[in-house]
Design an enzyme around this catalytic site. Structure first.
Site, PDB file in Angstrom:
ATOM      1  N   ASN A 157       0.810  -1.235   0.000  1.00 42.03           N
ATOM      2  CA  ASN A 157       0.000   0.000   0.000  1.00 42.03           C
ATOM      3  C   ASN A 157       0.837   1.277   0.000  1.00 42.03           C
ATOM      4  O   ASN A 157       0.493   2.264  -0.636  1.00 42.03           O
ATOM      5  CB  ASN A 157      -1.005  -0.004   1.159  1.00 42.03           C
ATOM      6  CG  ASN A 157      -0.335  -0.128   2.513  1.00 42.03           C
ATOM      7  OD1 ASN A 157       0.714  -0.745   2.663  1.00 42.03           O
ATOM      8  ND2 ASN A 157      -0.938   0.473   3.515  1.00 42.03           N
ATOM      9  N   GLY A 233       1.518  -6.079   7.339  1.00 44.50           N
ATOM     10  CA  GLY A 233       0.582  -6.736   6.429  1.00 44.50           C
ATOM     11  C   GLY A 233      -0.625  -7.263   7.170  1.00 44.50           C
ATOM     12  O   GLY A 233      -1.022  -6.699   8.185  1.00 44.50           O
ATOM     13  N   SER A 234      -1.175  -8.377   6.674  1.00 46.63           N
ATOM     14  CA  SER A 234      -2.442  -8.845   7.226  1.00 46.63           C
ATOM     15  C   SER A 234      -2.239  -9.698   8.474  1.00 46.63           C
ATOM     16  O   SER A 234      -1.203 -10.333   8.658  1.00 46.63           O
ATOM     17  CB  SER A 234      -3.197  -9.667   6.181  1.00 46.63           C
ATOM     18  OG  SER A 234      -2.579 -10.939   6.055  1.00 46.63           O
ATOM     19  N   THR A 237      -1.549 -13.450   7.654  1.00 48.48           N
ATOM     20  CA  THR A 237      -0.152 -13.762   7.322  1.00 48.48           C
ATOM     21  C   THR A 237       0.705 -13.741   8.581  1.00 48.48           C
ATOM     22  O   THR A 237       1.603 -14.571   8.743  1.00 48.48           O
ATOM     23  CB  THR A 237       0.389 -12.745   6.288  1.00 48.48           C
ATOM     24  OG1 THR A 237      -0.501 -12.724   5.176  1.00 48.48           O
ATOM     25  CG2 THR A 237       1.773 -13.111   5.816  1.00 48.48           C
ATOM     26  N   ALA A 238       0.418 -12.798   9.485  1.00 43.78           N
ATOM     27  CA  ALA A 238       1.195 -12.681  10.719  1.00 43.78           C
ATOM     28  C   ALA A 238       1.070 -13.948  11.567  1.00 43.78           C
ATOM     29  O   ALA A 238       2.039 -14.387  12.195  1.00 43.78           O
ATOM     30  CB  ALA A 238       0.733 -11.472  11.510  1.00 43.78           C
ATOM     31  N   GLU A 255       3.139  -5.327  12.347  1.00 44.11           N
ATOM     32  CA  GLU A 255       2.212  -4.197  12.254  1.00 44.11           C
ATOM     33  C   GLU A 255       1.106  -4.634  11.310  1.00 44.11           C
ATOM     34  O   GLU A 255       1.334  -4.831  10.123  1.00 44.11           O
ATOM     35  CB  GLU A 255       2.954  -2.956  11.756  1.00 44.11           C
ATOM     36  CG  GLU A 255       2.238  -1.662  12.110  1.00 44.11           C
ATOM     37  CD  GLU A 255       1.233  -1.240  11.047  1.00 44.11           C
ATOM     38  OE1 GLU A 255       0.015  -1.438  11.279  1.00 44.11           O
ATOM     39  OE2 GLU A 255       1.648  -0.757   9.991  1.00 44.11           O
ATOM     40  N   CYS A 289      -3.499   1.308   6.594  1.00 40.34           N
ATOM     41  CA  CYS A 289      -3.991   0.589   7.779  1.00 40.34           C
ATOM     42  C   CYS A 289      -4.595   1.544   8.809  1.00 40.34           C
ATOM     43  O   CYS A 289      -5.286   1.123   9.724  1.00 40.34           O
ATOM     44  CB  CYS A 289      -2.872  -0.238   8.395  1.00 40.34           C
ATOM     45  SG  CYS A 289      -1.406   0.728   8.738  1.00 40.34           S
ATOM     46  N   GLU A 471       6.936   0.598  16.727  1.00 42.62           N
ATOM     47  CA  GLU A 471       8.064   1.142  15.972  1.00 42.62           C
ATOM     48  C   GLU A 471       8.137   2.628  16.265  1.00 42.62           C
ATOM     49  O   GLU A 471       7.142   3.245  16.610  1.00 42.62           O
ATOM     50  CB  GLU A 471       7.860   0.899  14.477  1.00 42.62           C
ATOM     51  CG  GLU A 471       7.790  -0.570  14.116  1.00 42.62           C
ATOM     52  CD  GLU A 471       7.330  -0.827  12.682  1.00 42.62           C
ATOM     53  OE1 GLU A 471       8.042  -1.539  11.972  1.00 42.62           O
ATOM     54  OE2 GLU A 471       6.274  -0.301  12.290  1.00 42.62           O
TER      55      GLU A 471
END
Length: 490
Positions: A157, A233-234, A237-238, A255, A289, A471
């Site tokens: 993105n 990301g999503s 996936t995490a 994140e 996000c 972060e």
């Protein structure tokens, strides 16, 4: 594609050990505003990741022993080089990602430059701690050292912006990296690689391996010699990253998504609130996000807010991203557009929600060259239940839901009633209320009477399914270094 066809296309190569290396197989990457293949991206896997990790390991001793000042000068040089090519980077980002040229010029590329300058400065100011125990005749101090090879996986993105937000703190702290940008938006990462040598980044300090998450990403996450993974990301996936990295006890910074509420109280200044909330709903096609996709408006101003909000949303122009007068570009892919339409609009309609503007209500008029692009108008939905899919799931497109609420107590509970907890915005002139509500929202970031005002010093990240870790200056430094406590008896 035929050979003649592929010759005209941009063909990217992996960047390993300071050199561009061709790959044995490639995947197509599309220009979202036309629907045509834009470039060929390496379809890397275990072998390429292996080579990149080896290059990063070999470069680690020399890079980690450089002084913070030496690393700082190199990072500043990188910032100068990207800034010098800002227009070329912005054009590439817009074409590759579908975002408007205006957004790429004013947000993405300047922020990537800022990431370099910011950590180039902050690395010079970190201090370690020291405590004394006179009765025991002891002194304790801490020392921090880089961890090793960092695996960095960034999304499609905000491609260069989020990639540099990981690479820069990692190498500023003395680590070396293997980065995997999204296979859908790899061009600006590849362009950045071309500047590394000129800036004085030694070979192997930054390695970029292109490819899919399931192949290249997985190889990186499972590599035994990559002790840290930073991923944006999503949530889905995490979860896979956590499972795959668990046997190696890797350090993770994740994140993830958001389903961010905007809470608008009756005393809000609507002249500020409406344009900002339209922006927080539809900026970058809603593909951030931090975008607000659930707007709670206090009942007393609900109908006025809705009328003005829809009127403002309709003014946003959707079309060719390279036209600087456009506000909304193309969504990243055909699949993503279909998903946004289905989960964001059609399912809500099937449940009885009303679409006030955008998809299916207003005509989408596109220039001839963009007829096959992945476009969608800013869409406002109302009369939707809190349990509805479009109020619970991250849609990640130009869709927002507007609902009414009565009391402060009620809206806090409803705002917290999703699995995510990344960002929230609160609109009110009542200072006491602002503090009360902000304290009770389950959200890593709360903006009041504004949106997306970022100070890179401060922690950034989410609660619940929105991620693990933070972060920012202090947080990134702590993540990318290992702390050691040393005790000396004298």
């Amino acid at each position: 594609p035929t050979m003649a066809h592929s010759k005209a296309l941009l063909v990217l190569e992996n960047f390993i050990g300071g050199k561009f290396v061709p790959c044995s197989s490639y995947i197509d990457s599309y220009n979202p505003s036309t629907g045509d293949v834009y470039c060929r991206v390496p379809d890397s896997g275990k072998e390429e990741v292996e080579a990149a990790v080896k290059a990063a390991k070999d470069a680690f001793p020399v890079w980690s022993s450089k002084s913070p000042l030496e690393r700082s000068q190199i990072l500043n040089k990188m910032a100068d080089l990207i800034e010098h090519d800002l227009e070329a980077f912005a054009q590439a980002e817009s074409k590759d990602q579908g975002k408007t040229i205006t957004f790429a010029r004013t947000v993405d590329i300047p922020r990537a430059v800022r990431n370099f300058r910011f950590f180039a400065s902050s690395i010079l100011h970190h201090v370690t701690e020291c405590t004394e125990m006179p009765a025991m005749g002891c002194v304790h101090y801490t020392s921090r050292a880089p961890v090793g090879v960092a695996g960095l996986i960034s999304p499609w993105n905000l491609p260069l912006y989020l990639l540099t937000w990981k690479i820069v703190p990692a190498i500023a702290c003395g680590n070396t990296v293997v980065a995997k940008p999204s296979e859908m938006t790899s061009v600006t990462a590849w362009m950045m690689c071309k500047l590394l040598e000129k800036a004085g980044v030694p070979p192997g300090v930054v390695n970029v391996v292109f490819g899919t998450g399931s192949k290249a990403g997985e190889a990186l996450v499972c590599h035994p010699e990559v002790p840290l993974i930073s991923f944006t990301g999503s949530t889905l996936t995490a979860q896979r990253i956590m499972e795959k990295s668990a046997p190696y006890c890797k350090r993770l910074s994740l994140e993830l998504g958001g389903k961010n509420p905007a809470i608008i109280f009756e005393d809000a200044d609507l002249s500020q609130c409406i344009p900002t909330t339209v922006r927080s709903s539809f900026a970058n096609q809603g593909e951030i996000c931090l975008c607000t996709s659930r707007i709670f408006v206090q009942r007393g101003i609900y109908s006025e807010f809705l009328k003005r909000f829809v009127a403002e949303a309709k003014k946003w122009k959707t079309g060719n991203p390279s036209d600087p007068t456009m506000d909304v570009g193309a969504l990243i892919s055909k699949e993503h557009l279909e998903k946004v339409m289905l989960h964001g609009v059609y399912k809500a309609q099937a449940e009885g929600a009303r679409v006030l503007c955008g998809e299916g209500v207003d005509p989408l008029v596109l220039p001839p060259g963009n007829q096959k692009g992945y476009f969608m108008l800013p869409t406002v939905i109302t009369e939707v239940k809190d349990e509805s899919c479009c109020m619970q799931e991250e849609i990640f497109g130009p869709v927002t839901c507007v609902v009414a609420f009565d009391t402060e107590e009620e809206v806090i509970e409803r705002a917290n009633g999703v699995k995510y907890g990344l960002a929230a915005t609160v609109w009110s002139r009542d200072v006491g209320r602002v503090h009360r509500v902000a304290r009770r929202l389950q959200s890593g970031l709360v903006w009041t009477n504004c949106w997306l005002v970022r100070d890179l010093n401060l922690p950034f990240g989410g609660m619940k399914a929105s991620g693990i870790g933070r972060e920012g200056v202090k947080d990134s430094y702590e993540f990318f270094t290992e702390v050691k406590t040393i005790t000396i008896k004298h």
